[in-house]
Design a protein around this motif. Structure first.
Motif, PDB file in Angstrom:
ATOM      1  N   MET A 119      -5.923 103.920 -32.802  1.00 33.05           N
ATOM      2  CA  MET A 119      -5.904 104.264 -34.224  1.00 33.05           C
ATOM      3  C   MET A 119      -4.523 103.989 -34.792  1.00 33.05           C
ATOM      4  SD  MET A 119      -7.986 107.849 -34.319  1.00 33.05           S
ATOM      5  CE  MET A 119      -7.663 107.940 -36.077  1.00 33.05           C
ATOM      6  N   ASN A 120      -4.482 103.625 -36.086  1.00 30.20           N
ATOM      7  CA  ASN A 120      -3.214 103.351 -36.745  1.00 30.20           C
ATOM      8  C   ASN A 120      -2.582 104.678 -37.140  1.00 30.20           C
ATOM      9  OD1 ASN A 120      -1.115 101.939 -37.901  1.00 30.20           O
ATOM     10  ND2 ASN A 120      -2.172 101.688 -39.888  1.00 30.20           N
ATOM     11  N   ASP A 121      -1.951 105.301 -36.129  1.00 33.27           N
ATOM     12  CA  ASP A 121      -1.352 106.599 -36.376  1.00 33.27           C
ATOM     13  C   ASP A 121       0.170 106.578 -36.228  1.00 33.27           C
ATOM     14  OD1 ASP A 121      -1.373 106.044 -33.725  1.00 33.27           O
ATOM     15  OD2 ASP A 121      -1.994 108.049 -33.083  1.00 33.27           O
ATOM     16  N   ASN A 122       0.767 105.355 -36.202  1.00 36.53           N
ATOM     17  CA  ASN A 122       2.219 105.237 -36.093  1.00 36.53           C
ATOM     18  C   ASN A 122       2.740 104.329 -37.211  1.00 36.53           C
ATOM     19  OD1 ASN A 122       3.041 106.554 -33.359  1.00 36.53           O
ATOM     20  ND2 ASN A 122       1.209 105.337 -32.912  1.00 36.53           N
ATOM     21  N   ALA A 123       3.696 104.858 -37.946  1.00 33.15           N
ATOM     22  CA  ALA A 123       4.325 104.047 -39.006  1.00 33.15           C
ATOM     23  C   ALA A 123       5.379 103.138 -38.380  1.00 33.15           C
ATOM     24  CB  ALA A 123       4.956 104.961 -40.047  1.00 33.15           C
ATOM     25  N   PRO A 124       5.622 101.973 -39.012  1.00 36.19           N
ATOM     26  CA  PRO A 124       6.658 101.068 -38.493  1.00 36.19           C
ATOM     27  C   PRO A 124       8.012 101.760 -38.459  1.00 36.19           C
ATOM     28  CG  PRO A 124       5.303  99.955 -40.131  1.00 36.19           C
ATOM     29  CD  PRO A 124       4.944 101.412 -40.203  1.00 36.19           C
ATOM     30  N   HIS A 125       8.858 101.315 -37.540  1.00 38.31           N
ATOM     31  CA  HIS A 125      10.195 101.872 -37.381  1.00 38.31           C
ATOM     32  C   HIS A 125      11.226 100.760 -37.648  1.00 38.31           C
ATOM     33  CE1 HIS A 125      13.475 104.302 -35.894  1.00 38.31           C
ATOM     34  NE2 HIS A 125      13.807 103.320 -35.025  1.00 38.31           N
ATOM     35  N   ILE A 126      12.190 101.031 -38.548  1.00 43.98           N
ATOM     36  CA  ILE A 126      13.203 100.036 -38.937  1.00 43.98           C
ATOM     37  C   ILE A 126      14.526 100.439 -38.310  1.00 43.98           C
ATOM     38  CG2 ILE A 126      14.436  98.937 -40.850  1.00 43.98           C
ATOM     39  CD1 ILE A 126      12.063  99.656 -42.640  1.00 43.98           C
ATOM     40  N   GLU A 127      15.172  99.457 -37.661  1.00 39.73           N
ATOM     41  CA  GLU A 127      16.462  99.720 -37.025  1.00 39.73           C
ATOM     42  C   GLU A 127      17.447  98.613 -37.419  1.00 39.73           C
ATOM     43  OE1 GLU A 127      18.387 100.382 -32.568  1.00 39.73           O
ATOM     44  OE2 GLU A 127      16.257  99.954 -32.828  1.00 39.73           O
ATOM     45  N   ILE A 128      18.630  99.027 -37.850  1.00 43.23           N
ATOM     46  CA  ILE A 128      19.686  98.080 -38.201  1.00 43.23           C
ATOM     47  C   ILE A 128      20.508  97.843 -36.950  1.00 43.23           C
ATOM     48  CG2 ILE A 128      21.620  97.574 -39.745  1.00 43.23           C
ATOM     49  CD1 ILE A 128      18.944  97.910 -41.160  1.00 43.23           C
ATOM     50  N   THR A 129      20.411  96.649 -36.406  1.00 41.29           N
ATOM     51  CA  THR A 129      21.094  96.361 -35.150  1.00 41.29           C
ATOM     52  C   THR A 129      22.511  95.839 -35.376  1.00 41.29           C
ATOM     53  OG1 THR A 129      20.172  94.131 -35.115  1.00 41.29           O
ATOM     54  CG2 THR A 129      18.888  95.869 -34.014  1.00 41.29           C
ATOM     55  N   SER A 130      22.756  95.183 -36.499  1.00 41.03           N
ATOM     56  CA  SER A 130      24.098  94.662 -36.806  1.00 41.03           C
ATOM     57  C   SER A 130      24.257  94.651 -38.320  1.00 41.03           C
ATOM     58  CB  SER A 130      24.277  93.255 -36.230  1.00 41.03           C
ATOM     59  OG  SER A 130      25.541  92.741 -36.604  1.00 41.03           O
ATOM     60  N   PHE A 131      25.388  95.171 -38.764  1.00 40.00           N
ATOM     61  CA  PHE A 131      25.534  95.304 -40.214  1.00 40.00           C
ATOM     62  C   PHE A 131      27.012  95.251 -40.588  1.00 40.00           C
ATOM     63  CE2 PHE A 131      26.058  98.395 -43.843  1.00 40.00           C
ATOM     64  CZ  PHE A 131      25.654  97.515 -44.821  1.00 40.00           C
ATOM     65  N   SER A 132      27.315  94.462 -41.614  1.00 42.49           N
ATOM     66  CA  SER A 132      28.647  94.406 -42.207  1.00 42.49           C
ATOM     67  C   SER A 132      28.510  94.927 -43.636  1.00 42.49           C
ATOM     68  CB  SER A 132      29.199  92.975 -42.202  1.00 42.49           C
ATOM     69  OG  SER A 132      30.426  92.918 -42.869  1.00 42.49           O
TER      70      SER A 132
END
Length: 456
Positions: free
Chosen positions: A1-14
């Motif tokens: 079942m679609n019971d997990n929302a996407p997870h966003i992670e910033i791996t490199s950022f300036s």
């Protein structure tokens, strides 16, 4: 079942990016993960369209690059709050968001700008040397060191400032405060010496490399009443404003005695002069025009009037603090013969000069008249010569049958004869026994009674 929302992670950022970055410059690396499987785990990322950034899919699955998609301008917008949205393909769809803060760093890409161009200042003469007389101001749209401005006066190769008339001014005439743009005059202005001048101020920022701009400054010196009137006439040999005038006793009212002449180096009201009669031995005799300085008689002289009169004239300007000068005129009343003695000598000289001019004029007119008469005589002679030639040709016309006598030439030995008579035919002969002195003509009688023979 679609019971997990996407997870966003910033791996490199300036979090700071220069404003001169080219389009496509990477700002951050983003990783997106969904614990569901199938369509429920398939994630699509997006970012707002009204920002100069875009998400670019990476070669690796579920990886994105945040890049610039258009040029940046810190002076227009110095920072951005970017919201990244990740949404899966499940039913119902689940999503998540993450906001990152991006700062656009400054680059020295703007020159200093002056508030006015050109600057025009009006400064009253007599200023205090070393004091600030005016100032210029520039600003820079950059920030930090890129916006720190210093000022200096632009000087040519000879280290001089030129006024509008092309004259050279000393380099030390003006100075500028390098921090705030205040212009200092190191000497006092003098309107009578310098009325206007022009120079340029340069504003330079502290960026790397530094940028600069210049502005033209026009300065007009304003006059103030610092010059007293100067008497031009009367002036005696010792330099004092005093003169002597002689007039005949028989002059009428309104006679011009003399004119007091003066000037003021100031201008406007400061240089507008008025004349007034301060002292006079007899107020009923002389009057003074307050605007022109002319002194005239108010009435005729009488036998009881004194022979010498002293007039004290005051000349003053119209400045706020009026300045003045005085002149003295001594009027001597003399008999007419004495008064006109000098003028008679001058008139005689002028008369002699006029006689010489008249003499030369008469010679010139006489020469022109003679040349004209000679020309007329020559023209008449030429016309008569032409008339004689025409008549001879007309009489010798062979076909002419008029009543005029005809002439032919005849030669006998060394003698040459001319026969004159009516028109002769070819058959005319010399009469025999006449010793060749009688020409026999055919009988051609007419009403005019021409001769029939000619004796030679």
């Amino acid at each position: 079942m679609n019971d997990n929302a996407p997870h966003i992670e910033i791996t490199s950022f300036s979090n700071s990016i220069p404003e001169d970055s080219r389009p496509g410059t990477t700002v951050a690396l983003i990783s997106v993960n969904d614990f569901d499987s199938g369509l429920n785990g398939k994630v699509i990322c997006s970012i707002g369209e009204d920002v100069p950034f875009a998400l670019s899919p990476s070669l690796r699955d579920k990886m994105y690059s945040l890049v610039t998609k258009s040029p940046l301008d810190r002076e227009k917008q110095s920072q951005y709050d970017l919201t990244i949205t990740a949404k899966d393909a499940g039913q119902p769809s689940l999503s998540s968001e993450k906001t990152i803060h991006v700062v656009v760093s400054d680059v020295n890409d703007n020159r200093p700008e002056f508030l006015l161009s050109p600057y025009t200042f009006y400064v009253t003469e007599g200023n205090d040397p070393g004091a600030s007389v005016f100032s210029v101001k520039a600003f820079d749209r950059d920030e930090n060191d890129n916006a720190v401005i210093s000022y200096h006066i632009l000087r040519d190769g000879n280290d001089i400032i030129r006024d509008r008339g092309g004259e050279n001014l000393l380099a030390s005439f003006l100075n500028v405060n390098s921090e705030n743009g205040d212009i200092l005059a190191l000497k006092s202005f003098d309107f009578e010496t310098l009325k206007t001048f022009q120079f340029q101020v340069v504003a330079t920022d502290s960026g790397t490399p530094p940028l600069s701009s210049n502005v033209t400054v026009n300065v007009f010196i304003l006059d103030q009443n610092d010059n007293a009137p100067v008497i031009l006439y009367p002036v005696s040999s010792n330099g004092s404003a005093e003169g002597v005038e002689e007039i005949p006793r028989n002059v009428n009212a309104g006679h011009l005695v003399t004119k007091v002449r003066a000037y003021d180096a100031d201008i406007g009201y400061n240089g507008w002069l008025l004349f007034s009669l301060q002292e006079v031995t007899d107020h009923s005799l002389f009057g003074l025009d307050r605007y022109t300085g002319q002194i005239r008689t108010l009435r005729s002289f009488t036998e009881t009037d004194e022979a010498e009169h002293k007039l004290l004239i005051l000349v003053k300007d119209n400045g706020n603090v009026s300045l003045s000068a005085t002149a003295t005129v001594i009027v001597k009343v003399v008999e007419p013969k004495e008064a006109f003695a000098a003028s008679d000598v001058k008139s005689a000289a002028e008369e002699d000069e006029g006689n010489d001019v008249t003499f030369y004029l008469m010679i010139t007119l006489g020469s022109v008249s003679v040349l004209f008469l000679i020309s007329i005589i020559v023209l008449i002679a030429m016309q008569c010569s032409k008339t004689t030639d025409y008549t001879s040709k007309y009489l010798q016309e062979p076909n002419y049958d008029g009543t005029l006598c005809h002439s032919i030439q005849y030669r006998s030995g060394d003698k040459r004869y001319m026969l004159v008579g009516p028109r002769m035919s070819i058959g005319s002969t010399i009469a025999p026994g006449s010793h060749a002195n009688t020409l026999v003509l055919p009988d051609r009688r007419s009403a005019s009674g021409e001769c029939s023979s000619v004796v030679l």
